[in-house]
Design a protein around this motif. Structure first.
Motif, mmCIF file in Angstrom:
data_model
loop_
_atom_site.group_PDB
_atom_site.id
_atom_site.type_symbol
_atom_site.label_atom_id
_atom_site.label_comp_id
_atom_site.label_asym_id
_atom_site.label_seq_id
_atom_site.Cartn_x
_atom_site.Cartn_y
_atom_site.Cartn_z
ATOM 1 N N MET A 5 21.276 -17.502 9.031
ATOM 2 C CA MET A 5 20.575 -18.147 10.142
ATOM 3 C C MET A 5 20.903 -19.632 10.210
ATOM 4 S SD MET A 5 16.479 -18.673 10.721
ATOM 5 C CE MET A 5 16.441 -19.907 9.386
ATOM 6 N N TRP A 6 20.840 -20.320 9.066
ATOM 7 C CA TRP A 6 21.141 -21.758 9.074
ATOM 8 C C TRP A 6 22.612 -22.018 9.387
ATOM 9 C CZ3 TRP A 6 17.326 -24.608 9.996
ATOM 10 C CH2 TRP A 6 16.073 -24.409 9.423
ATOM 11 N N THR A 7 23.488 -21.134 8.926
ATOM 12 C CA THR A 7 24.912 -21.270 9.249
ATOM 13 C C THR A 7 25.137 -21.079 10.745
ATOM 14 O OG1 THR A 7 25.474 -20.384 7.069
ATOM 15 C CG2 THR A 7 27.233 -20.461 8.704
ATOM 16 N N PHE A 8 24.421 -20.130 11.336
ATOM 17 C CA PHE A 8 24.508 -19.890 12.776
ATOM 18 C C PHE A 8 24.047 -21.113 13.554
ATOM 19 C CE2 PHE A 8 22.662 -18.397 16.782
ATOM 20 C CZ PHE A 8 23.713 -17.665 17.304
ATOM 21 N N ILE A 9 22.952 -21.724 13.109
ATOM 22 C CA ILE A 9 22.444 -22.937 13.767
ATOM 23 C C ILE A 9 23.455 -24.073 13.644
ATOM 24 C CG2 ILE A 9 20.669 -24.733 13.612
ATOM 25 C CD1 ILE A 9 18.679 -22.522 12.872
ATOM 26 N N LEU A 10 24.037 -24.232 12.457
ATOM 27 C CA LEU A 10 25.046 -25.270 12.248
ATOM 28 C C LEU A 10 26.255 -25.047 13.142
ATOM 29 C CD1 LEU A 10 26.125 -27.700 10.623
ATOM 30 C CD2 LEU A 10 26.985 -26.054 8.938
ATOM 31 N N ALA A 11 26.728 -23.797 13.197
ATOM 32 C CA ALA A 11 27.884 -23.482 14.044
ATOM 33 C C ALA A 11 27.558 -23.724 15.519
ATOM 34 C CB ALA A 11 28.305 -22.039 13.822
ATOM 35 N N GLY A 12 26.338 -23.360 15.930
ATOM 36 C CA GLY A 12 25.939 -23.607 17.310
ATOM 37 C C GLY A 12 25.958 -25.088 17.646
ATOM 38 N N GLY A 13 25.485 -25.916 16.709
ATOM 39 C CA GLY A 13 25.523 -27.358 16.937
ATOM 40 C C GLY A 13 26.933 -27.891 17.045
ATOM 41 N N ALA A 14 27.838 -27.385 16.188
ATOM 42 C CA ALA A 14 29.236 -27.820 16.231
ATOM 43 C C ALA A 14 29.898 -27.413 17.544
ATOM 44 C CB ALA A 14 29.999 -27.249 15.045
ATOM 45 N N SER A 51 22.991 -30.947 20.264
ATOM 46 C CA SER A 51 24.036 -30.618 19.293
ATOM 47 C C SER A 51 23.810 -31.334 17.966
ATOM 48 C CB SER A 51 25.416 -30.968 19.855
ATOM 49 O OG SER A 51 25.516 -32.356 20.133
ATOM 50 N N VAL A 52 23.438 -32.611 18.021
ATOM 51 C CA VAL A 52 23.195 -33.369 16.790
ATOM 52 C C VAL A 52 21.998 -32.800 16.025
ATOM 53 C CG1 VAL A 52 22.501 -35.615 15.857
ATOM 54 C CG2 VAL A 52 24.258 -35.492 17.621
ATOM 55 N N VAL A 53 20.932 -32.463 16.760
ATOM 56 C CA VAL A 53 19.749 -31.873 16.124
ATOM 57 C C VAL A 53 20.104 -30.561 15.450
ATOM 58 C CG1 VAL A 53 17.496 -30.817 16.574
ATOM 59 C CG2 VAL A 53 18.064 -33.017 17.605
ATOM 60 N N LEU A 54 20.888 -29.728 16.117
ATOM 61 C CA LEU A 54 21.270 -28.441 15.543
ATOM 62 C C LEU A 54 22.133 -28.617 14.290
ATOM 63 C CD1 LEU A 54 22.093 -26.323 18.740
ATOM 64 C CD2 LEU A 54 20.153 -26.048 17.203
ATOM 65 N N VAL A 55 23.073 -29.542 14.347
ATOM 66 C CA VAL A 55 23.938 -29.782 13.187
ATOM 67 C C VAL A 55 23.114 -30.272 11.996
ATOM 68 C CG1 VAL A 55 25.756 -31.265 12.254
ATOM 69 C CG2 VAL A 55 26.062 -30.180 14.477
ATOM 70 N N LEU A 56 22.250 -31.256 12.234
ATOM 71 C CA LEU A 56 21.430 -31.797 11.150
ATOM 72 C C LEU A 56 20.469 -30.746 10.600
ATOM 73 C CD1 LEU A 56 20.632 -35.378 12.517
ATOM 74 C CD2 LEU A 56 22.337 -34.705 10.814
ATOM 75 N N ALA A 57 19.888 -29.957 11.512
ATOM 76 C CA ALA A 57 18.975 -28.904 11.067
ATOM 77 C C ALA A 57 19.711 -27.856 10.245
ATOM 78 C CB ALA A 57 18.308 -28.252 12.282
ATOM 79 N N GLY A 58 20.909 -27.488 10.682
ATOM 80 C CA GLY A 58 21.698 -26.509 9.942
ATOM 81 C C GLY A 58 22.072 -26.999 8.556
ATOM 82 N N LEU A 59 22.489 -28.258 8.463
ATOM 83 C CA LEU A 59 22.850 -28.823 7.164
ATOM 84 C C LEU A 59 21.645 -28.919 6.243
ATOM 85 C CD1 LEU A 59 25.301 -31.672 8.265
ATOM 86 C CD2 LEU A 59 25.894 -29.514 7.153
#
Length: 227
Positions: A5-14, A51-59
């Motif tokens: 799930m977190w990887t999916f969120i990170l990929a979505g942000g990227a 996008s920034v929120v998703l990347v930071l949340a994923g990381l």
């Protein structure tokens, strides 16, 4: 599942950040001009925040649930994708190789979170497969929308190559992808018959897509392989 799930969120942000970076390019390509940013459905500043929120949340999620090593690999994939691959698409025909590395890095996030080592043959086989798969995937997309890359000011990887050369190169990549997939069970992957069948069907789907693109280039399209 939590790591996925977190990887999916990170990929979505990227991916969202990529669309912010390429919003002007996307507006010139028939395949991408209906996306939210070039079509005007979403403002670039709003998309950047998302996008920034998703990347930071994923990381952050990966760091808390999978460990700092997995988060570092995920962050490295984002840097490679948004910081290297996306900008150099305007400058070199070999940008796809950087994109292939991005695809190969994603399994490392999950594998390291489960305590696996980077030298394990299962991980290496999966990374090789995903890296090889990226190239024909991108080339088939380019062939399905001829002229899109040039109109957008990007450097197509097949620039300077004839139709026969392009057909042969894609065929070689597809054979390589299929070869790795077929021997997956020998590397401890897809030992379950159902999963193995799904993988083989996916490969067959790509080959059929390749044949379909060749056919779209006229009666002599398939003859390019035989020539």
């Amino acid at each position: 599942l939590v790591v996925a799930m977190w990887t999916f969120i990170l990929a979505g942000g990227a991916l969202a950040l990529n669309q912010v970076q390429e919003r002007r390019i996307d507006s010139r390509m028939q395949r991408t001009q209906s996306r939210p940013l070039p079509s005007g459905l979403l403002h670039s500043s709003s998309a950047l925040v998302v996008s920034v929120v998703l990347v930071l949340a994923g990381l952050a999620g990966l760091a808390l649930t999978a460990g700092m090593a997995s988060a570092a690999w995920g962050g490295g994939a984002v840097v490679l994708y948004n910081g290297i691959y996306t900008p150099i698409k305007k400058r070199t025909a070999f940008a796809g190789l950087a994109g292939a590395l991005v695809g190969a890095l994603i399994p490392v996030v999950g594998y390291t979170s489960g305590g696996g080592a980077l030298t394990d043959r299962e991980l290496i086989a999966l990374m090789v497969f995903l890296a090889l798969w990226q190239i024909p995937h991108v080339w088939l997309l380019l062939l399905s929308g001829p002229g899109d890359y040039e109109r957008a000011g990007l450097v197509p990887p097949m620039r300077g190559l004839g139709a026969r050369q392009v057909a042969r190169i894609i065929a070689v990549w597809l054979v390589a992808v299929a070869g790795v997939a077929v021997v997956f069970p020998a590397y401890g992957l897809l030992r379950h018959p159902a999963l193995y069948a799904v993988c083989l069907c996916a490969g067959a789907w790509m080959v059929l897509g390749y044949v379909r693109v060749l056919k779209s280039h006229g009666p002599g399209g398939l003859g390019m392989l035989r020539a």
